[in-house]
Write a protein that holds these residues in place. Structure first.
Motif, PDB file in Angstrom:
ATOM      1  N   ASP A 250       0.992  11.071 -16.435  1.00 23.57           N
ATOM      2  CA  ASP A 250      -0.338  10.576 -16.795  1.00 23.57           C
ATOM      3  C   ASP A 250      -0.808   9.596 -15.730  1.00 23.57           C
ATOM      4  O   ASP A 250      -1.165   8.455 -16.018  1.00 23.57           O
TER       5      ASP A 250
ATOM      6  N   GLU B 249      -3.434   9.432 -13.907  1.00 24.29           N
ATOM      7  CA  GLU B 249      -4.833   8.999 -13.907  1.00 24.29           C
ATOM      8  C   GLU B 249      -5.049   7.766 -14.761  1.00 24.29           C
ATOM      9  O   GLU B 249      -5.931   6.946 -14.463  1.00 24.29           O
ATOM     10  N   LYS B 250      -4.272   7.615 -15.808  1.00 21.06           N
ATOM     11  CA  LYS B 250      -4.406   6.446 -16.677  1.00 21.06           C
ATOM     12  C   LYS B 250      -3.453   5.316 -16.272  1.00 21.06           C
ATOM     13  O   LYS B 250      -3.708   4.157 -16.606  1.00 21.06           O
ATOM     14  N   LYS B 251      -2.368   5.668 -15.583  1.00 25.45           N
ATOM     15  CA  LYS B 251      -1.342   4.671 -15.264  1.00 25.45           C
ATOM     16  C   LYS B 251      -1.304   4.309 -13.787  1.00 25.45           C
ATOM     17  O   LYS B 251      -0.363   3.652 -13.342  1.00 25.45           O
ATOM     18  N   ASN B 252      -2.321   4.748 -13.027  1.00 28.92           N
ATOM     19  CA  ASN B 252      -2.292   4.469 -11.584  1.00 28.92           C
ATOM     20  C   ASN B 252      -2.361   2.979 -11.286  1.00 28.92           C
ATOM     21  O   ASN B 252      -1.756   2.501 -10.329  1.00 28.92           O
TER      22      ASN B 252
ATOM     23  N   CYS C 116       0.317   9.312  -5.758  1.00 28.68           N
ATOM     24  CA  CYS C 116      -0.990   9.830  -6.152  1.00 28.68           C
ATOM     25  C   CYS C 116      -1.322  11.183  -5.516  1.00 28.68           C
ATOM     26  O   CYS C 116      -2.460  11.648  -5.611  1.00 28.68           O
TER      27      CYS C 116
END
Length: 232
Positions: free
Chosen positions: A57, A59-62, A150
């Motif tokens: 996840d 995109e939420k935890k970057n 990423c």
């Protein structure tokens, strides 16, 4: 050189160093054979789970990933800066024409000839340089991890979770080695005063390291993660 002038330096300092080195060899063996009893083994197991969890996840935890890696890089940068500053200071003392041994002639034990004073400062300088080298390599791997985390994860990608875990482990391992080398230089600073304090400091640090490195009362459940068996 007369042995009676150097026997304290040539026995106590190497003895304290080899006792500490023997502790690290034992710690490495315990980490490899029973990682559930050491903080290094437990933390390594957690890192192997952390990377895939962040990738699922991303995109939420970057932001969480960026902050965690930033903190690690800042810690390595601080230690690298401290090591190179101490190395520069020691290099300045070695190159100075001022004789630093004269004020200490009447208060230190062991040899305090010009050769021994030079040996003490060169040993300290080499130790801090090795610590700096390990921390800079750790920063390199952590920076790579921050970029590669990423990247798109698809079937054709060469950047796999296993590869990211390997980079992460290398960065953390180099950070740990750099810290332990830096800590081993602290007793050597007392060598300027005398070899007795060096030996006593090495011995006093062993219980502290043991309490930091080993976990008491942990269970031993063997599980398999990514094809590798671990203890949790």
């Amino acid at each position: 050189m007369e042995w009676r002038k150097y026997y304290l330096d040539m026995t106590l300092v190497p003895l304290g160093f080899f006792i500490t080195f023997g502790y690290y060899v034992w710690l490495w063996h315990k980490t490899r054979t029973d990682p559930s009893c050491t903080t290094i083994g437990i933390n390594a197991h957690g890192r192997r789970l952390w990377v895939p969890a962040m990738l699922k996840d991303i995109e939420k935890k970057n932001i969480l990933v960026a902050q965690s890696l930033r903190n690690l890089i800042m810690g390595s940068t601080l230690m690298a800066t401290t090591s190179i500053l101490l190395s520069a200071g020691l290099a300045a003392v070695i190159s100075s024409t001022y004789s630093v041994k004269k004020p200490l002639d009447d208060v230190i034990y062991g040899a305090h000839s010009e050769f021994m004073i030079a040996l003490k400062y060169v040993t300290l300088l080499t130790t801090f340089l090795f610590s700096f080298f390990c921390h800079t390599l750790s920063i390199r791997f952590l920076n790579q991890l921050a970029i590669l985390t990423c990247t798109p994860q698809d079937a054709m990608s060469l950047v796999t979770p296993e590869y990211l875990v390997e980079i992460f482990e290398r960065g953390i391992t180099l950070n740990t080695v750099g810290n332990r080398i830096f800590y081993s230089a602290l007793p050597l600073l007392l060598w300027i005063v005398g070899p007795v304090l060096v030996f006593l400091c090495y011995i006093a640090m062993l219980p502290m390291f043991y309490n930091l490195d080993f976990v008491s009362g942990s269970g031993k459940t063997k599980i398999e993660v990514n094809g590798k068996k671990d203890y949790v």
